[in-house]
Design an enzyme around this catalytic site. Structure first.
Site, PDB file in Angstrom:
ATOM      1  N   LYS A 188       1.746   0.417   1.179  1.00 27.93           N
ATOM      2  CA  LYS A 188       1.693   1.840   0.847  1.00 27.93           C
ATOM      3  C   LYS A 188       0.433   2.121   0.031  1.00 27.93           C
ATOM      4  CE  LYS A 188       2.979   4.694  -2.356  1.00 27.93           C
ATOM      5  NZ  LYS A 188       1.876   5.668  -2.205  1.00 27.93           N
ATOM      6  N   GLU A 262       0.959  -5.944 -11.187  1.00 24.33           N
ATOM      7  CA  GLU A 262      -0.409  -5.926 -11.729  1.00 24.33           C
ATOM      8  C   GLU A 262      -0.572  -4.540 -12.340  1.00 24.33           C
ATOM      9  OE1 GLU A 262      -2.689  -8.322 -11.570  1.00 24.33           O
ATOM     10  OE2 GLU A 262      -2.069  -9.636  -9.935  1.00 24.33           O
ATOM     11  N   CYS A 296      -8.662  -1.340 -13.945  1.00 24.29           N
ATOM     12  CA  CYS A 296      -7.555  -1.796 -14.794  1.00 24.29           C
ATOM     13  C   CYS A 296      -8.046  -2.695 -15.915  1.00 24.29           C
ATOM     14  CB  CYS A 296      -6.540  -2.529 -13.939  1.00 24.29           C
ATOM     15  SG  CYS A 296      -7.303  -3.767 -12.880  1.00 24.29           S
ATOM     16  N   GLU A 393      -4.633   3.435 -22.347  1.00 26.19           N
ATOM     17  CA  GLU A 393      -5.572   3.303 -21.234  1.00 26.19           C
ATOM     18  C   GLU A 393      -6.091   4.691 -20.851  1.00 26.19           C
ATOM     19  OE1 GLU A 393      -3.844   2.172 -17.409  1.00 26.19           O
ATOM     20  OE2 GLU A 393      -5.495   0.756 -17.157  1.00 26.19           O
TER      21      GLU A 393
HETATM   22  P1  NAD Z   1       0.427   4.739 -10.364  1.00 26.41           P
HETATM   23  O1  NAD Z   1       1.342   3.745 -10.972  1.00 26.41           O
HETATM   24  O2  NAD Z   1       0.661   6.163 -10.626  1.00 26.41           O
HETATM   25  O3  NAD Z   1       0.437   4.594  -8.771  1.00 26.41           O
HETATM   26  C1  NAD Z   1       0.194   3.362  -8.133  1.00 26.41           C
HETATM   27  C2  NAD Z   1       0.890   3.367  -6.789  1.00 26.41           C
HETATM   28  O4  NAD Z   1       2.291   3.412  -7.001  1.00 26.41           O
HETATM   29  C3  NAD Z   1       0.558   4.561  -5.904  1.00 26.41           C
HETATM   30  O5  NAD Z   1       0.505   4.122  -4.564  1.00 26.41           O
HETATM   31  C4  NAD Z   1       1.742   5.484  -6.131  1.00 26.41           C
HETATM   32  O6  NAD Z   1       1.994   6.346  -5.050  1.00 26.41           O
HETATM   33  C5  NAD Z   1       2.868   4.506  -6.290  1.00 26.41           C
HETATM   34  N1  NAD Z   1       4.008   4.980  -7.071  1.00 26.41           N
HETATM   35  C6  NAD Z   1       4.045   6.009  -7.972  1.00 26.41           C
HETATM   36  N2  NAD Z   1       5.286   6.148  -8.497  1.00 26.41           N
HETATM   37  C7  NAD Z   1       6.036   5.162  -7.927  1.00 26.41           C
HETATM   38  C8  NAD Z   1       7.399   4.753  -8.076  1.00 26.41           C
HETATM   39  N3  NAD Z   1       8.228   5.368  -8.923  1.00 26.41           N
HETATM   40  N4  NAD Z   1       7.828   3.692  -7.372  1.00 26.41           N
HETATM   41  C9  NAD Z   1       6.997   3.031  -6.538  1.00 26.41           C
HETATM   42  N5  NAD Z   1       5.716   3.376  -6.328  1.00 26.41           N
HETATM   43  C10 NAD Z   1       5.226   4.428  -7.022  1.00 26.41           C
HETATM   44  O7  NAD Z   1      -1.015   4.273 -10.788  1.00 26.41           O
HETATM   45  P2  NAD Z   1      -2.390   4.948 -10.400  1.00 26.41           P
HETATM   46  O8  NAD Z   1      -2.603   6.115 -11.293  1.00 26.41           O
HETATM   47  O9  NAD Z   1      -2.481   5.148  -8.930  1.00 26.41           O
HETATM   48  O10 NAD Z   1      -3.396   3.758 -10.744  1.00 26.41           O
HETATM   49  C11 NAD Z   1      -3.911   3.553 -11.981  1.00 26.41           C
HETATM   50  C12 NAD Z   1      -3.161   2.446 -12.681  1.00 26.41           C
HETATM   51  O11 NAD Z   1      -3.204   1.242 -11.920  1.00 26.41           O
HETATM   52  C13 NAD Z   1      -3.801   2.124 -14.005  1.00 26.41           C
HETATM   53  O12 NAD Z   1      -2.826   1.990 -14.994  1.00 26.41           O
HETATM   54  C14 NAD Z   1      -4.491   0.782 -13.726  1.00 26.41           C
HETATM   55  O13 NAD Z   1      -4.701   0.022 -14.858  1.00 26.41           O
HETATM   56  C15 NAD Z   1      -3.576   0.157 -12.753  1.00 26.41           C
HETATM   57  N6  NAD Z   1      -4.269  -0.894 -11.986  1.00 26.41           N
HETATM   58  C16 NAD Z   1      -3.969  -2.206 -12.240  1.00 26.41           C
HETATM   59  C17 NAD Z   1      -4.625  -3.227 -11.567  1.00 26.41           C
HETATM   60  C18 NAD Z   1      -4.332  -4.672 -11.846  1.00 26.41           C
HETATM   61  O14 NAD Z   1      -4.694  -5.523 -11.037  1.00 26.41           O
HETATM   62  N7  NAD Z   1      -3.695  -4.995 -12.953  1.00 26.41           N
HETATM   63  C19 NAD Z   1      -5.581  -2.906 -10.600  1.00 26.41           C
HETATM   64  C20 NAD Z   1      -5.865  -1.564 -10.367  1.00 26.41           C
HETATM   65  C21 NAD Z   1      -5.184  -0.570 -11.056  1.00 26.41           C
END
Ligand code: NAD
Length: 484
Positions: A188, A262, A296, A393
């Site tokens: 997804k 992650e 991240c 963050e």
């Molecule tokens: P997010 O958690 O809002 O969304 C990430 C993904 O999860 C999207 O595809 C979203 O549609 C989906 N999602 C949202 N709510 C959900 C739920 N309740 N259940 C399942 N899936 C759901 O994060 P974002 O704003 O898209 O990304 C930024 C975040 O990602 C930051 O906190 C960043 O640090 C983190 N990140 C971490 C890594 C790592 O490797 N640790 C890498 C990249 C980004």
């Protein structure tokens, strides 16, 4: 007395826009299920954040599509796992090579859909995505050596949820090890950046992967939540925010479904007084302004030893003023567009909190385009560890500076965070770097470099940054069950 005589040349870069006429985008993209693009009941436009113009209509999946994708994946999985290892590897090699063949197009589409500078999508995202498939293609016939010579089997069907900051690269981090281990997968992509994942669907078709081996379901968080809770999924691999990670962990508590997370970070980039300071400043810039700080592991907490604090801040500010902010498709752009209006609001709110709590803000004076979502590179000094900008963050081009006097204080301040994803250490003393690195609670520690990614190296966090590792042989383990 020394006098410095320099010729002053005032010049600017000529525009160097990358062409977009070579890309082959459709007006509409369906869901990728069972090896085919299929229609959906709902279509949502994906927007270019640098122009606010729609690029294409994207099918969003519903619960019945999740079910179809799971059925297709379950049917395909035993045959995929039973393929001779070298045959399975060939598919991954093909995907890697097709990514390379279409790399120019993928880089342009990644930049249009996400706002990141073309220089980064062309030189980092796309080559690294191909490298991940190459790397894991090499592991397919050596899985037992990746897990201490134990007998292993795949988990089955995996659900994989990725964020918007590295759309194709995160898809590669997820799919390559899962497929190498004999699992089938449902990916997804994030709501704002589905395009390169769908182009990867085309590549998977062209590589002739057996239908159902990979499905790609665009949609929002509600779809992610359905995928997590759907029966028939053996493992969830999630990359995204800590809040959503927490929700997923609660949903799967007591279930047999495996999970790796992650999550977010607030990583410390530590500059000691004995560091090569000019080199460190380049590393600080790369650590926080790479991908507009939507990283991240961004080095968003800059810890500088007090004796060199003013010198480093002066050098950093001078270097920041040379950053070119603007059209992400221009090959000279350093800082592109913020990924979405919502993300821009989050950055603005935290920056405002920083000012209100008493930190000193400096933002680079740059002409920002009239349309699109932009935020000027920003430096906060006079930051206290209790300020929100030192703890939360921001996920934007904003760096918060803290100082320290001794090595012990640097370690204590670096570890003073609920997160534990990454850290940087700048020093010319190897022993000091190793000593500090071993005392840091961070999954990745870079020495005299930052944001250096390699498919052979494990990546992942501690504490609220999640658990599980991606990359290298460690990245195989979360996709395998040890038989004996
Ligand atoms: P997010 O958690 O809002 O969304 C990430 C993904 O999860 C999207 O595809 C979203 O549609 C989906 N999602 C949202 N709510 C959900 C739920 N309740 N259940 C399942 N899936 C759901 O994060 P974002 O704003 O898209 O990304 C930024 C975040 O990602 C930051 O906190 C960043 O640090 C983190 N990140 C971490 C890594 C790592 O490797 N640790 C890498 C990249 C980004």
């Amino acid at each position: 007395m020394t006098t410095e005589t320099r010729t002053t040349i005032t010049w600017d870069y000529a525009p160097a826009p990358e062409a977009t006429d070579h890309i082959r985008l459709k007006d509409r993209y369906g869901l990728f299920i069972g090896g085919e693009f299929v229609p959906s009941e709902r279509y949502v436009p994906t927007i270019n954040p640098a122009t606010e113009e729609p690029i294409a209509e994207i099918a969003w999946a519903g619960p019945q599509d999740v079910q179809r994708a799971i059925e297709a994946a379950r049917e395909a999985q035993p045959r995929w796992a039973a393929l001779p290892e070298r045959e399975r590897a060939k598919y991954l090699f093909r995907i890697a090579r097709l990514i390379q063949e279409r790399s120019r197009e993928l880089a342009v589409v990644e930049t249009m859909d996400g706002g990141k500078p073309l220089r980064e999508s062309r030189d980092v995202d796309i080559p690294l995505a191909a490298a991940h498939f190459f790397h894991y293609a090499g592991w397919v016939d050596k899985l037992v050596y990746g897990v201490n010579a134990r007998e292993v089997r795949p988990l089955g069907v995996v659900g994989q949820i990725v964020p918007w900051n590295f759309p194709l690269l995160m898809a590669a981090w997820k799919l390559a090890p899962a497929l190498a281990c004999g699992n089938t997968a449902i990916l997804k992509p994030a709501e704002t950046t589905p395009l390169t994942a769908l182009l990867l669907g085309e590549i998977i078709q062209e590589a002739e992967l057996p239908p159902g081996t990979v499905s790609i379901l665009p949609g929002d968080g509600a779809l992610g939540a359905q995928l997590v809770r759907a029966p028939g999924i053996d493992k969830i691999a999630f990359t995204g925010s800590t809040g959503v990670g927490r929700d997923i962990q609660a949903a799967l508590a007591g279930q047999p479904t495996r999970l790796t997370l992650e999550l977010g970070g607030k990583s410390a980039n530590i500059v000691f007084e004995d560091a090569a300071l000019d080199q460190a400043v380049e590393g600080i810039v790369n650590g926080i302004f790479f991908n507009q700080g939507h990283v991240c592991c961004a080095g968003s907490r800059l810890l500088i030893q007090e004796s060199v604090q003013h010198e480093v801040i002066n050098k950093l500010w001078r270097r920041m003023s040379l950053l070119r902010v603007g059209d992400p498709l221009d090959k000279n752009t350093d800082v592109g567009a913020i990924n979405s209006a919502e993300q821009l609001q989050r950055i603005e709110a935290l920056v405002q909190a920083g000012e209100e709590e008493g930190a000193h803000r400096q933002s680079v004076a740059c002409e920002l385009p009239a349309r699109g979502y932009w935020f000027a590179p920003t430096l906060f000094t006079d930051v206290s560890p209790v300020h929100r900008i030192a703890k939360e963050e921001i996920f934007g081009p904003v760096v918060s500076v803290l100082s320290f006097r001794t090595q012990a204080e640097a370690i204590e301040k670096a570890n003073n965070s609920p997160y534990g994803l990454a850290a940087g250490i700048w020093t010319d003393k190897g022993a000091k770097a190793f000593e500090v690195a071993s005392a840091l609670k961070a999954g990745v520690v870079w020495q005299n470099t930052y944001n250096h990614f390699d498919p052979t190296a494990a990546f992942g966090g501690y504490k609220e940054s999640g658990f599980g590792r991606e990359g290298g042989p460690a990245g195989l383990r979360p996709y395998l069950e040890i038989v004996r």
